[in-house]
Design a protein around this motif. Structure first.
Motif, short mmCIF file in Angstrom:
data_model
loop_
_atom_site.label_atom_id
_atom_site.label_comp_id
_atom_site.label_asym_id
_atom_site.label_seq_id
_atom_site.Cartn_x
_atom_site.Cartn_y
_atom_site.Cartn_z
N ARG A 2 29.39 18.13 31.20
CA ARG A 2 29.98 17.94 29.89
C ARG A 2 29.01 17.19 28.98
NH1 ARG A 2 36.23 17.58 30.47
NH2 ARG A 2 36.00 16.78 28.38
N ARG A 4 29.58 14.72 27.02
CA ARG A 4 29.77 13.28 27.14
C ARG A 4 28.99 12.71 28.30
NH1 ARG A 4 35.79 12.19 25.02
NH2 ARG A 4 35.98 14.24 24.15
N ALA A 93 30.61 23.85 26.48
CA ALA A 93 31.45 22.76 25.99
C ALA A 93 32.86 23.25 25.68
CB ALA A 93 30.82 22.11 24.77
N GLU A 98 35.86 20.52 25.77
CA GLU A 98 35.35 19.51 24.85
C GLU A 98 35.87 19.78 23.45
OE1 GLU A 98 33.66 16.92 25.71
OE2 GLU A 98 32.51 17.41 27.49
N LYS A 99 36.06 18.72 22.69
CA LYS A 99 36.49 18.88 21.29
C LYS A 99 35.25 18.99 20.42
CE LYS A 99 39.15 16.72 17.64
NZ LYS A 99 40.07 17.55 17.07
N LEU A 123 30.17 17.20 18.45
CA LEU A 123 31.04 16.79 19.55
C LEU A 123 31.87 15.62 19.03
CD1 LEU A 123 31.91 16.72 22.55
CD2 LEU A 123 30.00 15.17 22.94
N LEU A 125 34.09 12.48 19.81
CA LEU A 125 34.34 11.53 20.91
C LEU A 125 35.58 10.71 20.63
CD1 LEU A 125 30.67 10.27 21.33
CD2 LEU A 125 31.82 12.04 22.64
#
Length: 125
Positions: A2, A4, A93, A98-99, A123, A125
């Motif tokens: 990911r 992150r 992603a 993932e957003k 991305l 967070l």
């Protein structure tokens, strides 16, 4: 892996340490030209599209031309795609949940369709 997990711990501390709990953090993932815009409504929509406009990224895993395809839409209208050479990380992603957010970053009145619209992917967070 990911996005992150790929951010170094030092950068993560800088990003999170200075942000309040209610603050949204956006990390620029990539900046790209819009691919395939000549096949969609960009010419028709050109006068309405502005830098900063929100874009929607729609994953197309069953696309017969590219299994990593990501369609780019503006106000529900298809504009084109994330370029094939640059779509792998974004596709991973999206597939990982993932957003991501995308926006128009630059518009040019250029005869080359690859130079007309640039967009950024972030991305969240």
């Amino acid at each position: 892996m990911r996005f992150r997990q790929r951010i170094s711990p030092l950068i993560w501390l800088v990003l999170c340490g200075s942000a309040g709990a209610a603050e949204t953090i956006r990390v620029l993932v990539q900046s790209s030209p819009l691919a395939g815009s000549q096949y969609y409504a960009v010419a028709e929509l050109w006068p309405q599209i502005k830098p900063g406009d929100h874009l929607i990224l729609i994953r197309e895993p069953d696309n017969r031309h590219d299994r990593k395809a990501i369609r780019v839409e503006w106000n529900g209208r298809p504009l084109g795609y994330v370029p094939r050479a640059e779509n792998r990380a974004v596709a991973q992603a999206i597939d990982a949940g993932e957003k991501l957010e995308a926006r128009v970053s630059r518009l040019r009145d250029d005869p080359n369709p690859w130079r007309r619209v640039e967009f950024e992917v972030f991305l969240v967070l």
